[in-house]
Design an enzyme around this catalytic site. Structure first.
Site, short mmCIF file in Angstrom:
data_model
loop_
_atom_site.label_atom_id
_atom_site.label_comp_id
_atom_site.label_asym_id
_atom_site.label_seq_id
_atom_site.Cartn_x
_atom_site.Cartn_y
_atom_site.Cartn_z
CG PHE A 65 -11.25 -6.84 -6.22
CD1 PHE A 65 -12.26 -7.80 -6.23
CD2 PHE A 65 -10.67 -6.49 -7.43
CE1 PHE A 65 -12.67 -8.40 -7.41
CE2 PHE A 65 -11.07 -7.08 -8.63
CZ PHE A 65 -12.06 -8.05 -8.61
CG ASN A 99 -19.27 -8.65 -9.87
OD1 ASN A 99 -18.08 -8.62 -10.18
ND2 ASN A 99 -19.99 -9.75 -9.90
CG ASP A 156 -15.23 -5.16 -1.61
OD1 ASP A 156 -14.02 -5.43 -1.54
OD2 ASP A 156 -16.13 -5.98 -1.28
CG ASP A 212 -5.65 -6.91 -3.13
OD1 ASP A 212 -5.21 -8.03 -3.44
OD2 ASP A 212 -5.66 -6.49 -1.95
NE ARG A 239 -2.75 -1.61 3.39
CZ ARG A 239 -3.22 -2.82 3.68
NH1 ARG A 239 -4.05 -3.42 2.85
NH2 ARG A 239 -2.88 -3.43 4.79
CB CYS A 283 -3.75 -13.34 -2.70
SG CYS A 283 -5.52 -13.44 -2.92
N1 SAH Z 1 -7.30 -4.53 -1.14
C1 SAH Z 1 -7.89 -4.91 0.10
C2 SAH Z 1 -8.11 -6.40 0.23
C3 SAH Z 1 -8.98 -7.00 -0.85
S1 SAH Z 1 -9.62 -8.55 -0.39
C4 SAH Z 1 -7.04 -4.39 1.25
O1 SAH Z 1 -5.88 -4.02 1.02
O2 SAH Z 1 -7.52 -4.36 2.38
C5 SAH Z 1 -10.70 -8.92 -1.70
C6 SAH Z 1 -12.00 -8.17 -1.67
O3 SAH Z 1 -12.69 -8.48 -2.87
C7 SAH Z 1 -12.98 -8.52 -0.56
O4 SAH Z 1 -13.31 -7.36 0.15
C8 SAH Z 1 -14.25 -9.05 -1.28
O5 SAH Z 1 -15.46 -8.58 -0.67
C9 SAH Z 1 -14.09 -8.43 -2.62
N2 SAH Z 1 -14.72 -9.12 -3.77
C10 SAH Z 1 -14.83 -10.44 -4.02
N3 SAH Z 1 -15.39 -10.64 -5.23
C11 SAH Z 1 -15.64 -9.41 -5.75
C12 SAH Z 1 -16.19 -8.96 -6.98
N4 SAH Z 1 -16.60 -9.81 -7.91
N5 SAH Z 1 -16.28 -7.63 -7.18
C13 SAH Z 1 -15.86 -6.75 -6.24
N6 SAH Z 1 -15.35 -7.14 -5.06
C14 SAH Z 1 -15.22 -8.44 -4.82
#
Ligand code: SAH
Length: 418
Positions: free
Chosen positions: A251, A301, A274, A322, A235, A362
Site C-alpha cells: 500500500f 492488489n 499499490d 499501511d 516513516r 487507520c
Molecule cells: N503508505 C502510504 C499511504 C498509503 S494509503 C504513505 O505513507 O504515503 C493507502 C493506499 O492503499 C492507497 O494508495 C491506495 O491506492 C492503496 N490501496 C487500496 N486498496 C489496495 C489494495 N487492495 N491493494 C493495494 N493497494 C491498495
C-alpha cells in the site's frame, strides 16, 4: 515565547463578556435528561441527545448548549442537517464565537507547530487538526507555501471567507485550495466544492521535502489532501530498522515509506505495491526525483499479491503494511478484522527470521488494543513470536484532545518477528 494552551479556551482568556452582552441573545439547545457529562469536553452533540431548542437559530449560527436542568454546558454551532447537530467550540461562557475567537484558535494551532518544529518553509505539516486543535470540522494542511483548507463541517464551511482571510494573514501563502469533499457534503448537508480561493489554480504538483526527500504532491486530485502527513514520524521511525534489508512496502501510495526506507534507512532494496496505477506512476517519478534506484514500484492488489509472494516462498527482511481505512461503520468491522488478519498473516509468512513488521491501521473503529489482538491471533496461527517494539500513533502535528479519544485513529506498530 509561545503561550501555554489553556483547557478552557486554547487561548489566553480575553475579556469579551461586554462584547457578548451587546450581541443579541444566543439561541439555546437544551439536552435531554442525563445527556450532560458525556459531553464535557467533547464537541459533538448528536441529534439524539437534543431535547428541544429555544430561540430562532439557523444552521451555521452559534447556540448555547444547556443541560435539562438549565446548566450552561458550552457554546457551539448548529447544523440540523447533520447527525452531529451541534459542534461545541467554547467551554467558557465569556467567549463569543466571533472572528477574534477563531483567530485565537488558529494562532494557537500554529504556535503548536512552531513548538514542534514542523514549519519548515519547504516541508509539509498539518496546521489545524480539527477537534485536536479545538476547531471541529476544520483541517488545514500546509505544503511548502500552499495551503489546503478542508472543511468537514457546515460550521466551518459557513465561515469560509473568514477562515481564508485569517489564514492568509497569518501564513501569507502563495495559494490556497478550499475543499469540501463529497462525503462531508453528504453528512453535513453541504455542496461539495473544490476551489482555488487564492493564487493560481493548483493544477501542477507542489514540491515538498520530508526527511530530506523530495516529493511532487498533487494537492488538487490526491487522496486526503495529497500526502499522508500523519505517517511522517512513523516513516522515519521505521527507517531506523531497515539498514541493509530487503523491504516490502505494501500500500505504497506515492512511495513515501519506500523512499524513506531507501534513503534514510539505507535498505538494500524495496518492492512497493499499490493497486492504483496512477499512484505507482507518481511514486516512480518521486523515486527518480531523488535518484533512488533500488525501489521497484508495481501496480498490484496486496490482498492477492502478499499470499502469492508467500506461496512462491519469496522472503523479505521487513514488511510495511499501511492499508486504507477498512470500516466506516459498525457493520463493516467484522470484515475489517478479517482483512487485517489476512494481511498481517501473509506479511509474517514472507518474513525471514528476525524480520521487521511495520503494521498500520487507520481505521478509527479498530481500537489500539483490538489491533494488538489481531497480531496476537496472527502470532498464534503462524507460530511466530511478534515482539512489539514501538506502539506509535499519528505525527505530533495531529494532536489528540484528551476529551476526544476518537482522534487517536492511526496505529503504527513496529515489531520484530524472530
Ligand atoms: N503508505 C502510504 C499511504 C498509503 S494509503 C504513505 O505513507 O504515503 C493507502 C493506499 O492503499 C492507497 O494508495 C491506495 O491506492 C492503496 N490501496 C487500496 N486498496 C489496495 C489494495 N487492495 N491493494 C493495494 N493497494 C491498495
Amino acid at each position: 515565547m509561545a503561550e501555554p494552551l489553556q483547557h478552557e479556551s486554547f487561548t489566553k482568556p480575553v475579556d469579551e463578556s461586554r462584547e457578548a452582552m451587546e450581541e443579541k441573545p444566543i439561541p439555546r439547545v437544551i439536552l435531554k435528561r442525563r445527556r450532560t457529562h458525556a459531553h464535557a469536553g467533547h464537541p459533538w452533540i448528536r441529534s439524539s441527545a437534543i431535547g428541544h431548542m429555544e430561540g430562532d437559530a439557523q444552521d451555521g449560527d452559534a447556540v448555547d448548549v444547556f443541560t435539562s436542568r438549565q446548566e450552561w454546558l458550552g457554546r457551539g454551532i448548529l447544523n440540523t442537517r447533520s447527525r452531529i447537530s451541534v459542534r461545541v467550540y467554547s467551554w467558557s461562557p465569556a467567549l463569543p464565537l466571533n472572528e477574534k475567537f477563531f483567530a485565537g484558535r488558529l494562532s494557537s494551532a500554529i504556535r503548536l507547530r512552531e513548538l514542534l518544529g514542523t514549519m519548515s518553509p519547504t516541508g509539509a505539516t498539518r496546521l489545524v487538526n480539527s477537534e485536536g486543535d479545538g476547531l471541529s470540522g476544520l483541517i488545514v494542511d500546509r505544503y511548502a507555501n500552499r495551503l489546503v483548507i478542508h472543511a468537514t463541517s457546515l460550521a466551518m464551511a459557513a465561515r469560509k471567507e473568514m477562515l481564508v482571510r485569517q489564514l492568509t494573514e497569518i501564513i501569507r501563502p502563495s495559494a490556497i485550495l478550499w475543499r469540501v469533499d463529497p462525503r462531508t457534503a453528504k453528512l453535513e448537508g453541504l455542496e461539495a466544492e473544490e476551489e482555488s480561493v487564492l493564487g493560481e489554480p493548483l493544477a501542477a504538483p507542489v514540491f515538498i521535502e520530508e526527511h530530506g526527500i523530495r516529493y511532487g504532491v498533487d494537492i488538487a486530485h490526491g487522496q486526503k489532501t495529497g500526502f499522508y502527513l500523519d505517517q511522517r514520524e512513523n516513516r522515519a521511525a521505521a527507517a531506523k530498522y531497515l539498514a541493509g534489508r530487503r523491504v516490502l512496502d505494501a500500500f505504497s501510495y506515492t512511495g513515501a515509506f519506500s523512499l524513506c526506507a531507501s534513503r534514510l534507512g539505507s535498505a538494500r532494496e524495496v518492492l512497493a505495491l499499490d493497486t492504483s496505477r496512477q499512484m505507482v506512476e507518481t511514486a516512480r517519478a518521486n523515486a527518480a526525483l531523488n535518484e533512488l534506484n533500488n525501489v521497484r514500484f508495481e501496480a498490484e492488489n496486496c490482498f492477492d499479491a502478499l499470499p502469492a509472494l508467500a506461496a512462491r516462498q519469496e522472503k523479505f527482511d521487513a514488511v510495511i503494511l499501511d492499508p486504507p481505512k477498512m470500516a466506516s461503520n459498525a457493520q463493516q468491522l467484522e470484515s475489517a478484522w478479517r482483512a487485517y488478519f489476512r494481511l498481517n498473516e501473509s506479511a509474517v509468512n514472507v518474513l525471514r527470521p528476525d524480520g521487521i513488521l511495520v503494521t498500520c491501521s487507520c481505521t478509527g473503529r479498530v481500537h489500539r488494543d483490538d489491533f494488538r489482538g489481531v497480531l496476537a491471533r496472527v502470532s498464534q496461527k503462524t507460530k511466530r513470536a511478534i515482539q512489539i517494539v514501538e506502539d506509535r500513533g499519528a505525527a505530533s502535528d495531529h494532536p489528540v484532545l484528551a476529551t476526544v479519544p476518537e482522534g487517536d485513529y492511526l496505529k503504527c506498530l513496529i515489531c520484530r518477528v524472530p
